[in-house]
Structures are given as C-alpha cells and as structure tokens.
Motif scaffolding. Structure first.
Motif, PDB file in Angstrom:
ATOM      1  N   SER A 133      55.143 -12.904  28.129  1.00  0.00           N
ATOM      2  CA  SER A 133      55.437 -12.854  29.561  1.00  0.00           C
ATOM      3  C   SER A 133      56.086 -14.162  29.969  1.00  0.00           C
ATOM      4  N   ALA A 134      56.792 -14.116  31.096  1.00  0.00           N
ATOM      5  CA  ALA A 134      57.481 -15.300  31.610  1.00  0.00           C
ATOM      6  C   ALA A 134      57.313 -15.360  33.116  1.00  0.00           C
ATOM      7  N   LEU A 135      57.232 -16.588  33.624  1.00  0.00           N
ATOM      8  CA  LEU A 135      57.200 -16.837  35.059  1.00  0.00           C
ATOM      9  C   LEU A 135      58.531 -17.457  35.450  1.00  0.00           C
ATOM     10  N   TYR A 136      58.964 -17.247  36.685  1.00  0.00           N
ATOM     11  CA  TYR A 136      60.240 -17.816  37.109  1.00  0.00           C
ATOM     12  C   TYR A 136      60.283 -17.965  38.622  1.00  0.00           C
ATOM     13  N   GLY A 137      61.217 -18.795  39.084  1.00  0.00           N
ATOM     14  CA  GLY A 137      61.525 -18.921  40.508  1.00  0.00           C
ATOM     15  C   GLY A 137      62.863 -18.252  40.806  1.00  0.00           C
ATOM     16  N   PHE A 138      63.894 -18.651  40.051  1.00  0.00           N
ATOM     17  CA  PHE A 138      65.224 -18.049  40.163  1.00  0.00           C
ATOM     18  C   PHE A 138      65.602 -17.509  38.797  1.00  0.00           C
ATOM     19  N   LEU A 139      66.095 -16.266  38.763  1.00  0.00           N
ATOM     20  CA  LEU A 139      66.407 -15.592  37.503  1.00  0.00           C
ATOM     21  C   LEU A 139      67.497 -14.561  37.760  1.00  0.00           C
ATOM     22  N   GLY A 140      68.451 -14.475  36.857  1.00  0.00           N
ATOM     23  CA  GLY A 140      69.521 -13.487  36.959  1.00  0.00           C
ATOM     24  C   GLY A 140      69.197 -12.196  36.226  1.00  0.00           C
ATOM     25  N   MET A 192      58.736  -8.130  27.050  1.00  0.00           N
ATOM     26  CA  MET A 192      58.038  -9.129  27.855  1.00  0.00           C
ATOM     27  C   MET A 192      57.759  -8.603  29.255  1.00  0.00           C
ATOM     28  N   LYS A 193      56.706  -9.126  29.860  1.00  0.00           N
ATOM     29  CA  LYS A 193      56.448  -8.908  31.275  1.00  0.00           C
ATOM     30  C   LYS A 193      57.008 -10.121  32.010  1.00  0.00           C
ATOM     31  N   VAL A 194      57.516  -9.889  33.210  1.00  0.00           N
ATOM     32  CA  VAL A 194      58.173 -10.943  33.975  1.00  0.00           C
ATOM     33  C   VAL A 194      57.504 -11.038  35.342  1.00  0.00           C
TER      34      VAL A 194
END
Length: 131
Positions: free
Chosen positions: A60-67, A79-81
């Motif tokens: 899994s991944a965490l993000y603030g800004f992602l395309g 993966m889970k996002v």
C-alpha cells in the motif's frame, strides 16, 4: 508494507506532498512495527516511483498529490492506495492514521475525487496514457 513519501530522512521525517518527486520513502512493516528509509530510485517520474515501490514489496502507499499513471500502476500491481491529504505530517502520525483506518482508500471508482498530480499545469507530466 506501507510506502510513505518523505521530504528528508533527517530528524523527525515529515511526509512529502508530492509522490513521484519525493526523494525518499519510508517503508513501514506493520508486522515488525519498524520502518526503513530508502532513496526513491524513480524520483522525478511517478510511474517509475510506483514500479520501484512494487519491486520493494510495498502493498500500500500513502500520498498527498498523485497522478493517474502512478495510481494505475500501483492498482494493477495489487497495491492499495490511500490519500494522506494535502498537508505534510510527521511520519509517525501518517503511520498511525494508516493503521487506524483513518485515511481514504482511493480506488478506480473514486479516483477522480482524489487524484491531483500537483503540477503547476494541473496535469500529469509523467508521460502516462491516463491523462
């Protein structure tokens, strides 16, 4: 393993707003309650960053800004996002929020509400075909 983009490995690491341009990632293993800090081998390219994290075993991944491109690469890789929000936070706080289920899981069904590459143009610049 949870991948969290961070600004710097020095001191008390803070989450990074940008995903593909993050120079470092914390890879947190919930089974051991430990994290390692790694240089982002795909830095500057969101799709290469997503592929790098998959190769490192992130689930899994965490993000603030992602395309769109990196998002779909991670989803296709199993993966889970999760959306971390637009503000940075201490790494330990990001981990705590993830473990407590306090983050929004981004899926293909709700991605249009949460994906934003964070570029000046407001469009993905990674070269993906999901623009």
């Amino acid at each position: 393993m949870i991948a969290i983009p961070i600004e710097s490995p020095e001191g008390a690491p803070m989450s990074s707003k940008l995903f593909g341009n993050a120079k470092y990632f914390a890879l947190y293993d919930p089974a051991t309650d430990r994290h390692t800090l790694v240089s982002n081998e795909g830095c500057g390219n969101g799709i290469k960053t997503a592929a790098f994290l998959l190769e490192r075993g992130a689930t899994s991944a965490l993000y603030g800004f992602l395309g769109d491109g990196p998002f779909h690469t991670m989803i296709r890789g199993g993966m889970k996002v999760f959306w971390l929000g637009r503000k940075t936070m201490r790494l330990q706080e990001a981990i705590r929020c993830a473990l407590k289920g306090q983050l929004v899981e981004v899926t293909p069904d709700n991605a249009s509400l949460y994906l934003d590459p964070g570029t000046d143009a407001g469009a993905c610049t990674c070269g993906c075909s999901h623009d």
